[in-house]
Every structure is written in C-alpha cells, then in structure tokens.
Write a protein that holds these residues in place. Structure first.
Motif, PDB file in Angstrom:
ATOM      1  N   UNK A  82       0.794  -1.223   0.000  1.00 21.43           N
ATOM      2  CA  UNK A  82       0.000   0.000   0.000  1.00 21.43           C
ATOM      3  C   UNK A  82       0.832   1.281   0.000  1.00 21.43           C
ATOM      4  N   UNK A  83       2.145   1.150   0.099  1.00 24.78           N
ATOM      5  CA  UNK A  83       3.018   2.311  -0.049  1.00 24.78           C
ATOM      6  C   UNK A  83       2.966   3.327   1.069  1.00 24.78           C
ATOM      7  N   UNK A  84       2.583   2.913   2.276  1.00 25.62           N
ATOM      8  CA  UNK A  84       2.546   3.854   3.384  1.00 25.62           C
ATOM      9  C   UNK A  84       3.947   4.124   3.913  1.00 25.62           C
ATOM     10  N   UNK A  85       4.142   5.320   4.412  1.00 22.10           N
ATOM     11  CA  UNK A  85       5.441   5.694   4.954  1.00 22.10           C
ATOM     12  C   UNK A  85       5.656   5.019   6.308  1.00 22.10           C
ATOM     13  N   UNK A  86       6.915   4.841   6.680  1.00 18.55           N
ATOM     14  CA  UNK A  86       7.235   4.103   7.890  1.00 18.55           C
ATOM     15  C   UNK A  86       6.806   4.821   9.159  1.00 18.55           C
ATOM     16  N   UNK A  87       6.616   6.134   9.076  1.00 18.49           N
ATOM     17  CA  UNK A  87       6.126   6.852  10.248  1.00 18.49           C
ATOM     18  C   UNK A  87       4.743   6.369  10.657  1.00 18.49           C
ATOM     19  N   UNK A  88       3.867   6.195   9.676  1.00 20.81           N
ATOM     20  CA  UNK A  88       2.521   5.695   9.970  1.00 20.81           C
ATOM     21  C   UNK A  88       2.567   4.249  10.461  1.00 20.81           C
ATOM     22  N   UNK A  89       3.422   3.453   9.832  1.00 24.60           N
ATOM     23  CA  UNK A  89       3.528   2.047  10.218  1.00 24.60           C
ATOM     24  C   UNK A  89       4.033   1.926  11.651  1.00 24.60           C
ATOM     25  N   UNK A  90       4.988   2.775  12.009  1.00 27.08           N
ATOM     26  CA  UNK A  90       5.510   2.768  13.374  1.00 27.08           C
ATOM     27  C   UNK A  90       4.425   3.088  14.385  1.00 27.08           C
ATOM     28  N   UNK A  91       3.520   3.999  14.023  1.00 28.58           N
ATOM     29  CA  UNK A  91       2.418   4.339  14.924  1.00 28.58           C
ATOM     30  C   UNK A  91       1.477   3.153  15.119  1.00 28.58           C
ATOM     31  N   UNK A  92       1.185   2.439  14.027  1.00 26.97           N
ATOM     32  CA  UNK A  92       0.299   1.278  14.123  1.00 26.97           C
ATOM     33  C   UNK A  92       0.898   0.220  15.049  1.00 26.97           C
ATOM     34  N   UNK A  93       2.196  -0.023  14.909  1.00 26.08           N
ATOM     35  CA  UNK A  93       2.864  -1.085  15.648  1.00 26.08           C
ATOM     36  C   UNK A  93       3.392  -0.630  17.004  1.00 26.08           C
ATOM     37  N   UNK A  94       3.361   0.686  17.246  1.00 28.10           N
ATOM     38  CA  UNK A  94       3.898   1.254  18.483  1.00 28.10           C
ATOM     39  C   UNK A  94       5.382   0.911  18.634  1.00 28.10           C
ATOM     40  N   UNK A  95       6.121   1.155  17.548  1.00 24.90           N
ATOM     41  CA  UNK A  95       7.569   0.948  17.544  1.00 24.90           C
ATOM     42  C   UNK A  95       8.219   2.183  16.936  1.00 24.90           C
ATOM     43  N   UNK A  96       9.545   2.212  16.955  1.00 29.04           N
ATOM     44  CA  UNK A  96      10.258   3.319  16.331  1.00 29.04           C
ATOM     45  C   UNK A  96      10.234   3.165  14.814  1.00 29.04           C
ATOM     46  N   UNK A  97      10.506   4.251  14.116  1.00 29.66           N
ATOM     47  CA  UNK A  97      10.554   4.202  12.653  1.00 29.66           C
ATOM     48  C   UNK A  97      11.641   3.251  12.158  1.00 29.66           C
ATOM     49  N   UNK A  98      12.857   3.282  12.722  1.00 26.56           N
ATOM     50  CA  UNK A  98      13.866   2.303  12.291  1.00 26.56           C
ATOM     51  C   UNK A  98      13.409   0.853  12.521  1.00 26.56           C
ATOM     52  N   UNK A  99      12.708   0.606  13.606  1.00 28.12           N
ATOM     53  CA  UNK A  99      12.223  -0.746  13.871  1.00 28.12           C
ATOM     54  C   UNK A  99      11.184  -1.167  12.842  1.00 28.12           C
ATOM     55  N   UNK A 100      10.297  -0.250  12.468  1.00 27.96           N
ATOM     56  CA  UNK A 100       9.288  -0.553  11.454  1.00 27.96           C
ATOM     57  C   UNK A 100       9.963  -0.861  10.123  1.00 27.96           C
ATOM     58  N   UNK A 101      10.989  -0.078   9.795  1.00 25.75           N
ATOM     59  CA  UNK A 101      11.726  -0.310   8.546  1.00 25.75           C
ATOM     60  C   UNK A 101      12.425  -1.660   8.578  1.00 25.75           C
ATOM     61  N   UNK A 102      12.977  -2.020   9.714  1.00 23.82           N
ATOM     62  CA  UNK A 102      13.663  -3.304   9.844  1.00 23.82           C
ATOM     63  C   UNK A 102      12.675  -4.472   9.743  1.00 23.82           C
ATOM     64  N   UNK A 103      11.502  -4.311  10.331  1.00 22.33           N
ATOM     65  CA  UNK A 103      10.478  -5.347  10.245  1.00 22.33           C
ATOM     66  C   UNK A 103      10.064  -5.592   8.797  1.00 22.33           C
ATOM     67  N   UNK A 104       9.860  -4.517   8.048  1.00 25.26           N
ATOM     68  CA  UNK A 104       9.470  -4.648   6.644  1.00 25.26           C
ATOM     69  C   UNK A 104      10.577  -5.301   5.832  1.00 25.26           C
ATOM     70  N   UNK A 105      11.823  -4.922   6.103  1.00 22.36           N
ATOM     71  CA  UNK A 105      12.951  -5.500   5.382  1.00 22.36           C
ATOM     72  C   UNK A 105      13.073  -6.993   5.643  1.00 22.36           C
ATOM     73  N   UNK A 106      12.923  -7.384   6.912  1.00 23.40           N
ATOM     74  CA  UNK A 106      13.000  -8.799   7.264  1.00 23.40           C
ATOM     75  C   UNK A 106      11.862  -9.584   6.616  1.00 23.40           C
TER      76      UNK A 106
END
Length: 296
Positions: free
Chosen positions: A139-163
C-alpha cells in the motif's frame, strides 16, 4: 453489508460519503491481506466506516492513508488477539476464498498479495512483520505511519518490513507462479480428468511431491493432515469424487487467479486453488469449511 453512507446527504455535507466508495477497496484490501478472512475484513471495514463517520476529517490531508492506517490498526489488534487463528482450529487453515473476477459482488484491489499462495506465505510472518510488509510494500505507506500502528520506532518498522520482504522473497523463489494461460490449461485438463474419475490422468497432472490440503475447520469431514505424494493425492481425489458426486465444477477468479468451484445440492461445496510449476500441480488446496463459503 451496508456501509451507512446512503443517507441522502449532499457531498458537501458528507465528504466521507463522497470518498468512501473510492477508498473502500483499499480499506477492505488491507484487512483481508492481514487477516486472510473475508468475514473479518468486512467487520474491520464496517468499524473503519463508523470511526471515520464520527471523526473530523477536515484536517486529514491524505484520507486514503488515514483510512488504511485505521484498518491496519484494527486488523493488528485482531492478529494479536488470543482468539484469532487459535490452536483450537481443527485441521489445516486456509485463507477464506475471495472472489475477484466478474462474479465478485464488491470491487477489491487485486495483485499477487491476495492469492492463496501469498497469503499462506504471509501467514508465516509475525504479526508486526506482516503489517509492515503489507502497509509498505503493497500500500506504499510511509514508515512513520507504520511505526504508529505497531507502536515501535521508525527504524524498527523499517527493519520489520525488510525482514519480512526477505522472507517473502525466499518463499516465492520456491513457489514460482504459473502464467494465466498455463493455469487455465492445467485446470481444464484437471477438471475433465476429475469428472471422469481418471486416476491415471490425475497422476499425470500432479507433481510426484504434490501436497493436498483441505480446510474443513471441524465443521465438515475433511483430512486433518496434509496428504503428500502425487499418486496418493490422485487416489484420494478419485475416492472423494465418487463419494460426494459434485453437480458441476465451475471456473472462477479467486484471489486474482483461476480456481475451481464445486457445487453440490445447489450450493457451493468447495473452492479449490492450485499451485503450478512446469505444468504440474505442486499444491492443491481445498476449502470446504461452510463458514468460509457463504460469501462465494
């Protein structure tokens, strides 16, 4: 299901109603990809509608992203809940079939991420990985929004997506996707062999290491373990075909791919999807849980 926007108000009075039909496929789409259930995705969509209808949307710059984020947060809560896909589910679990062709009652966003094969791959991801992957890569959402959904930091959200991306890519390498023409050819021949009870014909269509997965959910008689081996799978299919004599077998687009829909006693009895490689069926997946067929 009614979304509640047929009140007769003008577009000026009801900005959400004016935009809802355009964004609803994305709202439903993110929920279905995360949950693998049409019923749960419809419930999430209704929840999002109610939340949006009661919210002040004037200061929201990107309504689609906001709606998708709300849907993802609600879906994530369901993913984490103890009741979701609990260990009490009887036998193998398969995604609820989603009609995506001309027979579909509602428009949905279609790509390979709604196929049964991809949903099963994503089922192996942790809930945070799945949310990160779907929201960012689909869906192309930015990691800032994803971090809010997951209640994690932006780097953590980026790492989760990469993994998650690496795990999905590795799984896809071992499950190559057949072309539309190849899928149609194989399923046409398969249907003819199945209807004729042609054991040898079915064996020729099945990979020697093919697997047969049935999801009855404990609601109907079904194999509770995966059946392995092309010959064994063919034997089971012939036996089952003789036992319950389908009235007809139709083709339908399910999850963006051609599938088989079996009818018996004037109702849908099963929806079957396949995985094909080099012209042979490597995985045959049959949903016969009646709770998952009421929307087909």
């Amino acid at each position: 299901m009614e979304d509640g926007h047929g009140s007769g108000r003008s577009e000026q009075e009801d900005p959400l109603g004016a935009e809802w039909d355009r964004h609803r496929p994305a709202v439903f789409g993110v929920a279905y990809r995360l949950l693998g259930s049409v019923a749960d995705a419809e419930d999430v969509t209704q929840d999002v509608w109610l939340r949006a209808a009661g919210a002040d949307l004037q200061d929201i710059g990107d309504l689609r992203a906001w709606l998708v984020t709300v849907a993802a947060r609600r879906s994530y809560d369901i993913l984490k809940s103890a009741r979701f896909r609990s260990e009490t589910y009887v036998g193998p679990w398969l995604p609820e079939p989603l009609l995506t062709g001309p027979d579909a009652s509602r428009p949905v966003l279609v790509d390979e991420s709604v196929s049964s094969a991809m949903l099963l791959i994503m089922e192996e991801l942790s809930p945070p990985e799945r949310v990160s992957f779907v929201l960012h890569d689909v869906f192309g959402l930015e990691f800032g929004r994803i971090a809010e959904v997951l209640d994690v930091s932006v780097p953590s959200a980026r790492q989760l997506a990469s993994r998650a991306r690496r795990r999905v890519a590795k799984a896809k390498q071992s499950t190559p996707q057949a072309s539309k023409a190849e899928r149609e050819r194989v399923l046409m021949v398969f249907r003819a062999a199945y209807e004729a009870g042609d054991l040898a014909g079915l064996v020729r269509l099945l990979h020697p290491d093919a697997v047969y997965v049935t999801d009855g959910g404990g609601k109907i008689s079904a194999a509770r373990k995966v059946i392995h081996g092309g010959e064994r799978v063919a034997e089971v299919m012939v036996r089952v075909g003789r036992q319950w004599h389908p009235d007809r077998i139709d083709f339908a687009e399910v999850g963006g791919e051609l599938a088989l829909v079996f009818h018996r006693d004037r109702r849908v009895y099963s929806v079957d999807t396949v995985q094909i490689a080099d012209g042979l069926i490597t995985a045959y997946r049959r949903v016969i849980n009646p709770d998952k067929l009421v929307r087909v």
